[in-house]
Design a protein around this motif. Structure first.
Motif, PDB file in Angstrom:
ATOM      1  N   SER A 109       0.767  -1.299  -0.027  1.00 59.75           N
ATOM      2  CA  SER A 109      -0.126  -0.024  -0.193  1.00 59.75           C
ATOM      3  C   SER A 109       0.836   1.176   0.070  1.00 59.75           C
ATOM      4  O   SER A 109       1.833   1.239   0.564  1.00 59.75           O
ATOM      5  N   ARG A 110       0.397   2.197  -0.550  1.00 61.79           N
ATOM      6  CA  ARG A 110       1.008   3.315  -0.775  1.00 61.79           C
ATOM      7  C   ARG A 110       0.359   4.722  -0.056  1.00 61.79           C
ATOM      8  O   ARG A 110       1.046   6.097  -0.128  1.00 61.79           O
ATOM      9  N   HIS A 111      -0.727   4.390   0.660  1.00 59.31           N
ATOM     10  CA  HIS A 111      -1.752   5.395   1.125  1.00 59.31           C
ATOM     11  C   HIS A 111      -1.752   5.298   2.719  1.00 59.31           C
ATOM     12  O   HIS A 111      -2.119   4.041   3.021  1.00 59.31           O
ATOM     13  N   ALA A 112      -1.346   6.363   3.247  1.00 62.58           N
ATOM     14  CA  ALA A 112      -1.159   6.299   4.740  1.00 62.58           C
ATOM     15  C   ALA A 112      -2.490   5.868   5.552  1.00 62.58           C
ATOM     16  O   ALA A 112      -2.235   4.938   6.322  1.00 62.58           O
ATOM     17  N   SER A 113      -3.640   6.506   5.158  1.00 58.91           N
ATOM     18  CA  SER A 113      -4.762   6.045   5.707  1.00 58.91           C
ATOM     19  C   SER A 113      -5.226   4.474   5.484  1.00 58.91           C
ATOM     20  O   SER A 113      -5.768   3.861   6.559  1.00 58.91           O
ATOM     21  N   ARG A 114      -4.855   4.077   4.619  1.00 56.85           N
ATOM     22  CA  ARG A 114      -5.145   2.520   4.109  1.00 56.85           C
ATOM     23  C   ARG A 114      -3.956   1.561   4.803  1.00 56.85           C
ATOM     24  O   ARG A 114      -4.526   0.596   5.404  1.00 56.85           O
ATOM     25  N   GLN A 115      -2.789   2.176   4.970  1.00 56.71           N
ATOM     26  CA  GLN A 115      -1.788   1.627   5.990  1.00 56.71           C
ATOM     27  C   GLN A 115      -2.050   1.315   7.098  1.00 56.71           C
ATOM     28  O   GLN A 115      -2.213   0.182   7.707  1.00 56.71           O
ATOM     29  N   LYS A 116      -2.956   2.347   7.645  1.00 54.07           N
ATOM     30  CA  LYS A 116      -3.025   2.399   9.090  1.00 54.07           C
ATOM     31  C   LYS A 116      -4.344   1.353   9.401  1.00 54.07           C
ATOM     32  O   LYS A 116      -4.226   0.522  10.322  1.00 54.07           O
ATOM     33  N   LEU A 117      -5.360   1.338   8.342  1.00 57.89           N
ATOM     34  CA  LEU A 117      -6.386   0.430   8.648  1.00 57.89           C
ATOM     35  C   LEU A 117      -5.902  -1.052   8.392  1.00 57.89           C
ATOM     36  O   LEU A 117      -6.340  -1.857   9.097  1.00 57.89           O
ATOM     37  N   ALA A 118      -4.863  -1.286   7.394  1.00 60.14           N
ATOM     38  CA  ALA A 118      -4.527  -2.627   7.184  1.00 60.14           C
ATOM     39  C   ALA A 118      -3.562  -3.062   8.323  1.00 60.14           C
ATOM     40  O   ALA A 118      -4.012  -4.266   8.608  1.00 60.14           O
ATOM     41  N   LEU A 119      -2.828  -2.443   9.083  1.00 60.23           N
ATOM     42  CA  LEU A 119      -2.380  -2.502  10.291  1.00 60.23           C
ATOM     43  C   LEU A 119      -3.453  -2.977  11.426  1.00 60.23           C
ATOM     44  O   LEU A 119      -3.189  -4.021  12.167  1.00 60.23           O
ATOM     45  N   GLU A 120      -4.370  -2.096  11.483  1.00 57.54           N
ATOM     46  CA  GLU A 120      -5.416  -2.561  12.439  1.00 57.54           C
ATOM     47  C   GLU A 120      -6.135  -3.742  12.170  1.00 57.54           C
ATOM     48  O   GLU A 120      -6.414  -4.532  13.177  1.00 57.54           O
ATOM     49  N   PHE A 121      -6.336  -4.279  10.865  1.00 56.31           N
ATOM     50  CA  PHE A 121      -6.823  -5.411  10.517  1.00 56.31           C
ATOM     51  C   PHE A 121      -6.045  -6.558  10.596  1.00 56.31           C
ATOM     52  O   PHE A 121      -6.630  -7.721  10.524  1.00 56.31           O
ATOM     53  N   GLY A 122      -4.748  -6.358  10.961  1.00 54.05           N
ATOM     54  CA  GLY A 122      -3.684  -7.376  11.013  1.00 54.05           C
ATOM     55  C   GLY A 122      -2.750  -7.553  10.307  1.00 54.05           C
ATOM     56  O   GLY A 122      -2.031  -8.756  10.516  1.00 54.05           O
ATOM     57  N   ALA A 123      -2.445  -6.763   9.518  1.00 54.71           N
ATOM     58  CA  ALA A 123      -1.258  -6.753   8.877  1.00 54.71           C
ATOM     59  C   ALA A 123       0.076  -6.595   9.606  1.00 54.71           C
ATOM     60  O   ALA A 123      -0.078  -5.817  10.561  1.00 54.71           O
ATOM     61  N   THR A 124       1.202  -7.275   9.357  1.00 58.08           N
ATOM     62  CA  THR A 124       2.316  -7.394  10.172  1.00 58.08           C
ATOM     63  C   THR A 124       3.449  -6.325   9.543  1.00 58.08           C
ATOM     64  O   THR A 124       4.279  -5.836  10.282  1.00 58.08           O
ATOM     65  N   GLU A 125       3.510  -6.083   8.314  1.00 58.62           N
ATOM     66  CA  GLU A 125       4.347  -5.260   7.454  1.00 58.62           C
ATOM     67  C   GLU A 125       3.556  -4.560   6.278  1.00 58.62           C
ATOM     68  O   GLU A 125       2.666  -5.077   5.902  1.00 58.62           O
ATOM     69  N   ILE A 126       4.107  -3.446   6.001  1.00 57.55           N
ATOM     70  CA  ILE A 126       3.678  -2.727   4.890  1.00 57.55           C
ATOM     71  C   ILE A 126       4.760  -2.663   3.871  1.00 57.55           C
ATOM     72  O   ILE A 126       5.955  -2.260   4.427  1.00 57.55           O
TER      73      ILE A 126
END
Length: 338
Positions: A194-211
């Motif tokens: 992901s290149r978008h900060a707001s989406r990265q934040k949500l991805a991490l909240e959903f369980g992503a471990t790395e961006i």
């Protein structure tokens, strides 16, 4: 009633339409509780798919049953229901094999951005909740009707397993839902591209471990760096472009799997390259109906909250603004309320 009609690229209008009626004994009519704009709706909006004559739009929905045909016994008037963007009888051979989105009597929904909707194949398509869910749960139940079910299919098709490494290509609503699915299926590492900060934040909240922010060859190289030069066990392709597909295939390890759920546009796969990669490839329209009971239960019990992908809520009569906001990346996904 009133609903969204697309006339030309960039031209969606909220217009008066005929009220839906029972046309077949297998139909139902629902009053829309919530609907939304899908990323795939943006293809014709951007002029990348032919539009033809003006026609209604929308394929995601939750609502209250108002009327059913004589052969519909699985739901009744007054119930709150969730359905799929692809209707199914849920009894044919393809449905019994778990591919309801390839039902022999399939019809794709296309009129859901409206006050009321006719649902073909209602007996096999609609799933009712035991009680009317609290309105705070409607966004997540709406997500289940498409993007969450599609993200789940991406993880299922890519064979995400406990302890595995999964890469998610795409940070739209489907990609973010795919992060949820990979976590629920037990992936130990979930790398969101992901290149978008707001989406990265949500991805991490959903369980992503790395961006990973890189794309193309740089993105592939970064994934290889993170996986000791081998690649990921599972890659979930949630975009549909040629670049995203190439990126997905090259991020998977030999013997790994790619689940592709982004509607392909100008995607071509080199047979020789695929042959020698030992990468498995499976995808297509998500068999959402297969997953509905389980996903509805996960929402109602608070285990997952995919409704967070809706970061813009508008009244249905402002549907055109929903398209614009998503096209301009001012919103991940626009929720519409009648």
């Amino acid at each position: 009633m009133r609903g969204a009609v697309i006339h030309a690229p960039g031209d969606v209008r909220f217009e008066s339409l005929d009220d839906p009626k029972i046309l077949a004994p297998t139909d139902a009519v629902i009053r829309t509780a919530a609907t939304c704009v899908c990323g795939s709706d943006l293809w014709p909006w951007r002029g990348l798919e032919p539009i033809g004559d003006p026609h209604p739009m929308g394929h995601e929905y939750v609502g209250f049953v108002e009327e059913v045909g004589s052969e519909v016994t699985s739901v009744r008037p007054g119930q709150f229901v969730v359905g799929s963007f692809a209707t199914s009888d849920n009894t044919c051979a393809n449905c019994r094999n778990g591919f309801q989105s390839n039902c022999l009597h399939r019809e794709f929904m296309s009129t859901c951005q409206a006050d009321r909707v006719r649902i073909p194949n209602a007996q096999g398509t609609l799933v009712a909740t035991e009680e009317h869910p609290d309105e705070t749960l409607w966004p997540s139940l709406l997500a289940v009707s498409d993007v969450m079910g599609t993200g789940w299919w991406a993880a299922d098709a890519a064979e995400v397993k406990p302890g595995s490494t999964a890469v998610v290509v795409g940070d739209g609503a489907v990609g973010l839902s795919a992060v949820i699915a990979a976590k629920e299926m037990g992936a130990e590492r979930i790398i969101a591209m992901s290149r978008h900060a707001s989406r990265q934040k949500l991805a991490l909240e959903f369980g992503a471990t790395e961006i990973v922010t890189e794309r193309g060859d740089e993105g592939i190289a970064r994934i290889k760096d993170l996986t000791a030069g081998i690649g990921a066990d599972s890659v979930l392709e949630c975009v549909g472009t040629a670049q995203a597909m190439r990126q997905a295939l090259h991020c998977a390890r030999p013997g790994g799997n790619v689940g592709f759920v982004g509607v392909p546009h100008e995607v071509a796969i080199d047979g020789q390259e695929l042959f020698f990669s030992h990468v498995g490839l499976r995808g297509g329209p998500a068999p959402v109906r297969r997953y509905l009971p389980d996903l509805i239960d996960r929402v109602l019990t608070g285990r997952i909250d995919p409704g967070k992908v809706f970061d813009l809520t508008l009244p249905l009569d402002q549907v055109a603004e929903g398209y614009k906001a998503m096209d301009e990346r001012r919103a991940i996904k626009a929720l519409l309320t009648p």
